[in-house]
Motif scaffolding. Structure first.
Motif, PDB file in Angstrom:
ATOM      1  N   GLY A  48       8.512   5.713   1.886  1.00  0.00           N
ATOM      2  CA  GLY A  48       8.716   5.419   0.623  1.00  0.00           C
ATOM      3  C   GLY A  48       9.184   5.977  -0.426  1.00  0.00           C
ATOM      4  N   GLY A  49       9.870   6.622  -1.257  1.00  0.00           N
ATOM      5  CA  GLY A  49       9.843   7.217  -2.571  1.00  0.00           C
ATOM      6  C   GLY A  49       9.896   8.081  -3.269  1.00  0.00           C
ATOM      7  N   ALA A  50      10.261   8.721  -3.481  1.00  0.00           N
ATOM      8  CA  ALA A  50      10.553  10.526  -4.210  1.00  0.00           C
ATOM      9  C   ALA A  50       8.905  10.144  -4.663  1.00  0.00           C
ATOM     10  N   THR A  51       8.162   9.382  -5.308  1.00  0.00           N
ATOM     11  CA  THR A  51       6.747   8.939  -6.140  1.00  0.00           C
ATOM     12  C   THR A  51       6.356   7.738  -5.760  1.00  0.00           C
ATOM     13  N   ARG A  52       5.003   7.830  -6.510  1.00  0.00           N
ATOM     14  CA  ARG A  52       4.206   6.528  -5.818  1.00  0.00           C
ATOM     15  C   ARG A  52       5.436   5.124  -6.112  1.00  0.00           C
ATOM     16  N   GLN A  53       5.126   5.223  -7.683  1.00  0.00           N
ATOM     17  CA  GLN A  53       6.256   4.291  -8.454  1.00  0.00           C
ATOM     18  C   GLN A  53       7.482   3.885  -7.566  1.00  0.00           C
ATOM     19  N   GLN A  54       8.115   4.661  -7.103  1.00  0.00           N
ATOM     20  CA  GLN A  54       9.260   4.686  -6.191  1.00  0.00           C
ATOM     21  C   GLN A  54       9.432   3.964  -4.869  1.00  0.00           C
ATOM     22  N   SER A  55       8.102   4.833  -4.134  1.00  0.00           N
ATOM     23  CA  SER A  55       7.568   4.090  -2.663  1.00  0.00           C
ATOM     24  C   SER A  55       7.026   2.825  -3.078  1.00  0.00           C
ATOM     25  N   VAL A  56       6.763   2.201  -4.152  1.00  0.00           N
ATOM     26  CA  VAL A  56       5.987   0.908  -4.145  1.00  0.00           C
ATOM     27  C   VAL A  56       7.048  -0.342  -4.919  1.00  0.00           C
ATOM     28  N   ASP A  88      -3.942   0.991  -3.100  1.00  0.00           N
ATOM     29  CA  ASP A  88      -4.274   2.889  -3.229  1.00  0.00           C
ATOM     30  C   ASP A  88      -4.784   2.629  -1.537  1.00  0.00           C
ATOM     31  N   ALA A  89      -4.399   3.490  -0.168  1.00  0.00           N
ATOM     32  CA  ALA A  89      -4.302   3.842   0.048  1.00  0.00           C
ATOM     33  C   ALA A  89      -6.354   3.941   0.979  1.00  0.00           C
ATOM     34  N   VAL A  90      -6.571   4.940  -0.785  1.00  0.00           N
ATOM     35  CA  VAL A  90      -7.474   5.886  -0.129  1.00  0.00           C
ATOM     36  C   VAL A  90      -8.813   5.703  -1.030  1.00  0.00           C
ATOM     37  N   SER A 132      -2.319  16.724  -0.441  1.00  0.00           N
ATOM     38  CA  SER A 132      -3.792  16.063  -0.307  1.00  0.00           C
ATOM     39  C   SER A 132      -4.089  17.843  -0.865  1.00  0.00           C
ATOM     40  N   ARG A 133      -5.315  16.830  -1.747  1.00  0.00           N
ATOM     41  CA  ARG A 133      -6.792  17.835  -2.860  1.00  0.00           C
ATOM     42  C   ARG A 133      -7.781  18.219  -1.978  1.00  0.00           C
ATOM     43  N   PHE A 134      -7.341  18.133  -0.103  1.00  0.00           N
ATOM     44  CA  PHE A 134      -8.733  18.796   0.221  1.00  0.00           C
ATOM     45  C   PHE A 134      -8.153  20.296   1.024  1.00  0.00           C
ATOM     46  N   PHE A 184     -14.527   2.988  -5.151  1.00  0.00           N
ATOM     47  CA  PHE A 184     -13.965   4.284  -5.840  1.00  0.00           C
ATOM     48  C   PHE A 184     -13.136   5.130  -5.083  1.00  0.00           C
ATOM     49  N   LYS A 185     -12.194   5.725  -5.322  1.00  0.00           N
ATOM     50  CA  LYS A 185     -11.367   6.271  -5.052  1.00  0.00           C
ATOM     51  C   LYS A 185     -11.077   7.620  -4.039  1.00  0.00           C
ATOM     52  N   ILE A 186     -11.094   8.082  -3.026  1.00  0.00           N
ATOM     53  CA  ILE A 186     -11.443   9.535  -1.959  1.00  0.00           C
ATOM     54  C   ILE A 186     -10.250  10.260  -2.241  1.00  0.00           C
ATOM     55  N   ILE A 219       0.498  -1.007   0.160  1.00  0.00           N
ATOM     56  CA  ILE A 219      -0.474   0.338  -0.267  1.00  0.00           C
ATOM     57  C   ILE A 219       0.776   1.492  -0.287  1.00  0.00           C
ATOM     58  N   PRO A 220       1.062   2.080  -1.066  1.00  0.00           N
ATOM     59  CA  PRO A 220       1.722   2.659  -1.072  1.00  0.00           C
ATOM     60  C   PRO A 220       0.941   4.375  -0.315  1.00  0.00           C
ATOM     61  N   ALA A 221       1.580   5.085   0.680  1.00  0.00           N
ATOM     62  CA  ALA A 221       1.318   5.545   0.926  1.00  0.00           C
ATOM     63  C   ALA A 221       1.949   6.667   2.171  1.00  0.00           C
ATOM     64  N   ALA A 222       2.841   7.349   1.011  1.00  0.00           N
ATOM     65  CA  ALA A 222       3.930   8.116   1.496  1.00  0.00           C
ATOM     66  C   ALA A 222       3.833   9.630   1.092  1.00  0.00           C
ATOM     67  N   GLY A 223       2.249   9.375  -0.021  1.00  0.00           N
ATOM     68  CA  GLY A 223       2.722  10.592  -0.709  1.00  0.00           C
ATOM     69  C   GLY A 223       2.433  12.443   0.906  1.00  0.00           C
ATOM     70  N   SER A 224       2.359  13.069  -0.043  1.00  0.00           N
ATOM     71  CA  SER A 224       1.635  14.926   0.876  1.00  0.00           C
ATOM     72  C   SER A 224       1.073  15.460   0.350  1.00  0.00           C
ATOM     73  N   PRO A 230      -2.363  14.142   4.878  1.00  0.00           N
ATOM     74  CA  PRO A 230      -2.477  14.051   3.581  1.00  0.00           C
ATOM     75  C   PRO A 230      -3.659  12.483   3.541  1.00  0.00           C
ATOM     76  N   LYS A 231      -4.503  13.153   2.563  1.00  0.00           N
ATOM     77  CA  LYS A 231      -6.050  12.641   2.794  1.00  0.00           C
ATOM     78  C   LYS A 231      -5.512  10.662   2.982  1.00  0.00           C
ATOM     79  N   GLN A 232      -4.764  10.001   3.122  1.00  0.00           N
ATOM     80  CA  GLN A 232      -4.566   8.343   3.824  1.00  0.00           C
ATOM     81  C   GLN A 232      -4.552   8.501   4.753  1.00  0.00           C
ATOM     82  N   PHE A 233      -4.735   9.861   5.605  1.00  0.00           N
ATOM     83  CA  PHE A 233      -4.427   9.496   7.395  1.00  0.00           C
ATOM     84  C   PHE A 233      -5.729  10.431   7.522  1.00  0.00           C
TER      85      PHE A 233
HETATM   86  O1  C5P Z   1      -0.523  12.170  -5.432  1.00  0.00           O
HETATM   87  P1  C5P Z   1      -1.180  10.053  -6.111  1.00  0.00           P
HETATM   88  O2  C5P Z   1      -2.506  10.198  -5.420  1.00  0.00           O
HETATM   89  O3  C5P Z   1      -0.775  10.402  -7.442  1.00  0.00           O
HETATM   90  O4  C5P Z   1      -0.852   9.190  -4.765  1.00  0.00           O
HETATM   91  C1  C5P Z   1      -1.633   7.889  -5.710  1.00  0.00           C
HETATM   92  C2  C5P Z   1      -0.525   7.616  -4.274  1.00  0.00           C
HETATM   93  O5  C5P Z   1       0.800   6.883  -3.950  1.00  0.00           O
HETATM   94  C3  C5P Z   1      -1.273   7.729  -2.690  1.00  0.00           C
HETATM   95  O6  C5P Z   1      -1.883   6.975  -2.010  1.00  0.00           O
HETATM   96  C4  C5P Z   1      -0.455   8.547  -2.147  1.00  0.00           C
HETATM   97  O7  C5P Z   1       0.066   8.501  -0.931  1.00  0.00           O
HETATM   98  C5  C5P Z   1       0.857   7.365  -2.226  1.00  0.00           C
HETATM   99  N1  C5P Z   1       2.709   7.613  -2.773  1.00  0.00           N
HETATM  100  C6  C5P Z   1       3.639   6.939  -2.864  1.00  0.00           C
HETATM  101  N2  C5P Z   1       4.907   7.902  -2.094  1.00  0.00           N
HETATM  102  C7  C5P Z   1       4.992   9.250  -3.019  1.00  0.00           C
HETATM  103  C8  C5P Z   1       3.690  10.183  -3.501  1.00  0.00           C
HETATM  104  C9  C5P Z   1       2.055   9.436  -3.413  1.00  0.00           C
HETATM  105  O8  C5P Z   1       3.847   6.205  -1.411  1.00  0.00           O
HETATM  106  N3  C5P Z   1       5.983   9.266  -2.851  1.00  0.00           N
END
Ligand code: C5P
Length: 221
Positions: A72-80, A98-100, A14-16, A201-203, A7-12, A21-24
């Motif tokens: 996680g890494g700098a992007t979703r892909q890198q986190s995975v 997706d965490a959401v 928030s479209r809110f 659906f994706k929150i 579960i990639p959840a390292a994004g910061s 971040p929305k996953q928290f």
């Molecule tokens: O921002 P976006 O909707 O593309 O993010 C998709 C998912 O990837 C989110 O759950 C986010 O937490 C995760 N993510 C991550 N590492 C990052 C950026 C996003 O795990 N560096």
């Protein structure tokens, strides 16, 4: 078959518009992310769940044998990819979720595991009801045939070797995919598409969270 869930959840982001971040954000009293973690944790077909979180949050997590947290890494892909590397190669199948998306159906997940076991990769997707145009600025450039389009959901399930190869080649090629299925397809793997579920659906926006709270309230009423 041994099954790993990432579960990639390292994004910061928030479209809110808020700081969290929305996953928290809380859903029915607990962080959105935990709903999916617990669902997978309780699934007898899942051997391990690895959640990629921001490095600063790692100190607040509790590692167990079946539920692990990695930076996680700098992007979703890198986190995975980081989660995949941390897991090692002892798994036959890997599901990326997706965490959401707290409302995935267990029946669909199990069907995806079986399809990926058989064919190498499988994802859930919904038909597209809107007409989708490819645009440049405010001008339509082309209109793909709607009957050929599918809106991808998660969990997306891959044989371990297929996902690892696709992610490593994408990094080497400087490609950033918006989902793992796009990468697997790009590198020549067959990805099967199974029926998704509108409930999964994706929150993304505040209105989605309100809808999710209503669903949770109805489920416990
Ligand atoms: O921002 P976006 O909707 O593309 O993010 C998709 C998912 O990837 C989110 O759950 C986010 O937490 C995760 N993510 C991550 N590492 C990052 C950026 C996003 O795990 N560096």
């Amino acid at each position: 078959m041994s099954v790993l869930v990432i579960i990639p959840a390292a994004g910061s982001g928030s479209r809110f518009g808020g700081e969290i971040p929305k996953q928290f954000l809380p859903l029915a009293g607990k962080p959105l992310l935990l709903h999916s973690v617990e669902r997978f944790f309780l699934d007898e077909r899942v051997d391990q769940v690895i959640v990629a979180v921001a490095e600063a949050l790692l100190a607040n997590t509790k590692q167990t044998e079946r539920a692990r947290f990695v930076a996680g890494g700098a992007t979703r892909q890198q986190s995975v990819l980081r989660a995949l590397e941390a897991a090692g190669d002892g798994f036959e199948l890997v599901a990326v979720h997706d965490a959401v998306r707290p409302f995935f159906a267990t029946g669909t997940f199990h069907a995806l595991l079986d399809a990926a076991h058989e064919s190498g990769a499988a994802i859930p997707a919904l038909p597209v009801n809107d007409t989708i145009h490819i645009t440049r600025g405010d001008i339509i450039e082309a209109t793909p045939d709607r009957a050929l389009l599918a809106a991808a959901q998660t969990p997306q399930v891959f044989r371990y070797d297929i996902l690892r190869e696709a992610l490593e080649r994408a990094v080497a090629d400087g490609i950033e995919g918006t989902d793992e299925a796009a990468l697997a397809t790009r590198y020549g793997h067959t990805v099967r598409v199974l029926p998704g579920d509108p409930m999964n659906f994706k929150i993304t926006h505040a209105a989605d969270m309100e809808r999710a709270e209503k669903i949770m309230a109805e489920a416990t009423a």
